[in-house]
Write an enzyme that holds these catalytic residues in place. Structure first.
Site, mmCIF file in Angstrom:
data_model
loop_
_atom_site.group_PDB
_atom_site.id
_atom_site.type_symbol
_atom_site.label_atom_id
_atom_site.label_comp_id
_atom_site.label_asym_id
_atom_site.label_seq_id
_atom_site.Cartn_x
_atom_site.Cartn_y
_atom_site.Cartn_z
ATOM 1 N N ASP A 45 44.473 42.531 27.781
ATOM 2 C CA ASP A 45 45.118 41.281 27.364
ATOM 3 C C ASP A 45 44.066 40.165 27.250
ATOM 4 O O ASP A 45 44.374 39.046 26.828
ATOM 5 C CB ASP A 45 46.279 40.894 28.292
ATOM 6 N N SER A 46 42.807 40.496 27.577
ATOM 7 C CA SER A 46 41.678 39.610 27.266
ATOM 8 C C SER A 46 41.651 39.335 25.766
ATOM 9 O O SER A 46 41.018 38.376 25.305
ATOM 10 C CB SER A 46 40.353 40.235 27.715
ATOM 11 N N ASP A 84 47.067 47.358 28.034
ATOM 12 C CA ASP A 84 47.202 46.402 29.137
ATOM 13 C C ASP A 84 48.538 45.676 28.969
ATOM 14 O O ASP A 84 48.793 45.066 27.927
ATOM 15 C CB ASP A 84 46.042 45.399 29.035
ATOM 16 N N LYS A 114 48.249 50.016 31.735
ATOM 17 C CA LYS A 114 47.692 49.406 32.950
ATOM 18 C C LYS A 114 48.439 48.104 33.192
ATOM 19 O O LYS A 114 48.818 47.447 32.220
ATOM 20 C CB LYS A 114 46.201 49.115 32.768
ATOM 21 N N GLU A 116 48.682 44.548 36.113
ATOM 22 C CA GLU A 116 48.096 43.880 37.274
ATOM 23 C C GLU A 116 49.099 43.909 38.432
ATOM 24 O O GLU A 116 49.559 42.869 38.917
ATOM 25 C CB GLU A 116 47.670 42.446 36.907
ATOM 26 N N GLU A 183 38.248 44.715 39.714
ATOM 27 C CA GLU A 183 37.637 43.589 38.988
ATOM 28 C C GLU A 183 37.116 42.530 39.968
ATOM 29 O O GLU A 183 37.873 42.018 40.813
ATOM 30 C CB GLU A 183 38.664 42.949 38.031
HETATM 31 O O1 KIV Z 1 42.183 42.293 29.781
HETATM 32 C C1 KIV Z 1 41.170 42.876 30.170
HETATM 33 O O2 KIV Z 1 40.180 43.057 29.432
HETATM 34 C C2 KIV Z 1 41.178 43.354 31.551
HETATM 35 C C3 KIV Z 1 39.877 43.764 32.162
HETATM 36 C C4 KIV Z 1 39.032 42.573 32.412
HETATM 37 C C5 KIV Z 1 40.094 44.596 33.367
HETATM 38 O O3 KIV Z 1 42.196 43.370 32.155
#
Ligand code: KIV
Length: 280
Positions: A45-46, A84, A114, A116, A183
Site C-alpha cells: 500500500d506504499s 497488501d 498481507k 498489518e 519492518e
Molecule cells: O506497503 C509496503 O510497501 C509495505 C512494506 C514497507 C512492508 O507494507
C-alpha cells in the site's frame, strides 16, 4: 522454474537460502522483477505514496490496490505475488476481511495477502487462512498506524514495544501465516524471533539475520525521494536517467532532430496530389 508457493518459500528458509522480495505496482516493473529471479513481490500500500503521491499509505483503497495487484499478477510466472490489504479493509469485521482478501484472489489473481495485523486481528488472520488464502504477517512498524505512532519510527526498542513484536509474531505464526515481515525493528530482536519461529521472516529494516530481505522498488531505483527510510538503499538513480532522457527528447524536438525519417510514415505523391486537388 515454476511459480513460488508457500511450500517453496518455506523450503528456501529450511535450506537457509535467503529469500528475495521487492515491491511492485505495475506490469512492466513486475515483469522485470519476475525476470530477474526475485522470489516474492509485495504490491504494497506504499503504492499510495510512491505511485500516487499521497503523504502516507492511509489513502490506499481496495479498488486502487486490486487494480495494481492485477497488473502485477499478470506479469509474474515465477515470482509469488502478495497483495497488501489497505487501511480499512481488515479493521472492521472478520466478514469484511474475508471478502476483501477474496477480492485480491478472484479479481487480481494474486498468490496471497498481507495485512498489518496486531493482536486485535488474529481471528481475522485465522479466517483468511481458513479460506485457503496464503497469508503474510507484518510486525514492527505499521505504517498504517502512523497517526497513533506519531511518525514512521523504528519499533521494538523498548521492552513494551519489543514484547509486542515478539508476541504478535508468535500469534501470527499460530494463526497460520506462512511468513512474517519485520519492518524497522532492531537486528537483535528480528534475529531472536527468526530463531524462535518455524516460518520465514522477511526483513525491511530488520537487519541481515532474517530469512529474507524486502525493499520498496522506487527506493532501489531512485524514483521516489519525498521520504527515504533509514533502511532504504538506492542501487541506481533511474530518476536522474529519466530526467536526463526527457531533457534530451525536448532538445531534439525543439531542434528538429526528432522525428527522423525512420520514425515517420510515407505516402505516394499521387495520393497527396489527389488530396490537394480535392481540398485545395
Ligand atoms: O506497503 C509496503 O510497501 C509495505 C512494506 C514497507 C512492508 O507494507
Amino acid at each position: 522454474m515454476s511459480k513460488h508457493t508457500v511450500k517453496t518459500i518455506q523450503a528456501m528458509r529450511d535450506n537457509k537460502e535467503i529469500i528475495t522480495m521487492l515491491t511492485a505496482y505495475d506490469y512492466p516493473t513486475a515483469k522485470k522483477v519476475n525476470d530477474a529471479g526475485i522470489d516474492m513481490i509485495l504490491v504494497g500500500d506504499s503504492c499510495a505514496m510512491v505511485v500516487h503521491g499521497h503523504p502516507n499509505t492511509l489513502t490506499a483503497t481496495m479498488d486502487m490496490m486490486v487494480l495494481h495487484c492485477g497488473s502485477v499478477a499478470r506479469a509474474c510466472d515465477r515470482t509469488m505475488v502478495i497483495a497488501d490489504m489497505p487501511f480499512g479493509s481488515f479493521q472492521y469485521s472478520v466478514e469484511d476481511t474475508m471478502k476483501n482478501a477474496a477480492r485480491f484472489v478472484t479479481e487480481a489473481g494474486v498468490d496471497g495477502v498481507k495485512f498489518e495485523a496486531t493482536h486485535n486481528h488474529i481471528e481475522k488472520t485465522k479466517a483468511v487462512v481458513e479460506m485457503g488464502i496464503a497469508c503474510v504477517g507484518h510486525v514492527g512498524l505499521h505504517p498504517q498506524a502512523v497517526g497513533a505512532l506519531g511518525g514512521l519510527k523504528a519499533q521494538g526498542r523498548d521492552i513494551t514495544s519489543a514484547r509486542k513484536v515478539v508476541s504478535e509474531a508468535l500469534a501470527l505464526q499460530n494463526a497460520g501465516c506462512f511468513s512474517i515481515i519485520f519492518e524497522a525493528v532492531p537486528t537483535k530482536l528480528a534475529d531472536y524471533v527468526t530463531k524462535k519461529l518455524d516460518i520465514p521472516t522477511i526483513s525491511i529494516g530488520g537487519g541481515p539475520k532474517c530469512s529474507g530481505q524486502l525493499l520498496v522498488t522506487p527506493d532501489v531505483l531512485g524514483l521516489y525521494d519525498n521520504f527515504i527510510p533509514g533502511f532504504a538503499k538506492k542501487y541506481v538513480d533511474v530518476g536522474q536517467i529519466m530526467t536526463d532522457t526527457f531533457k534530451l527528447y525536448a532538445t531534439e524536438v525543439r531542434e528538429g532532430l526528432f522525428p527522423e525519417k525512420k520514425h515517420s510514415y510515407g505516402m505516394s505523391d499521387e495520393v497527396l496530389e489527389a488530396i490537394v486537388k480535392e481540398f485545395g
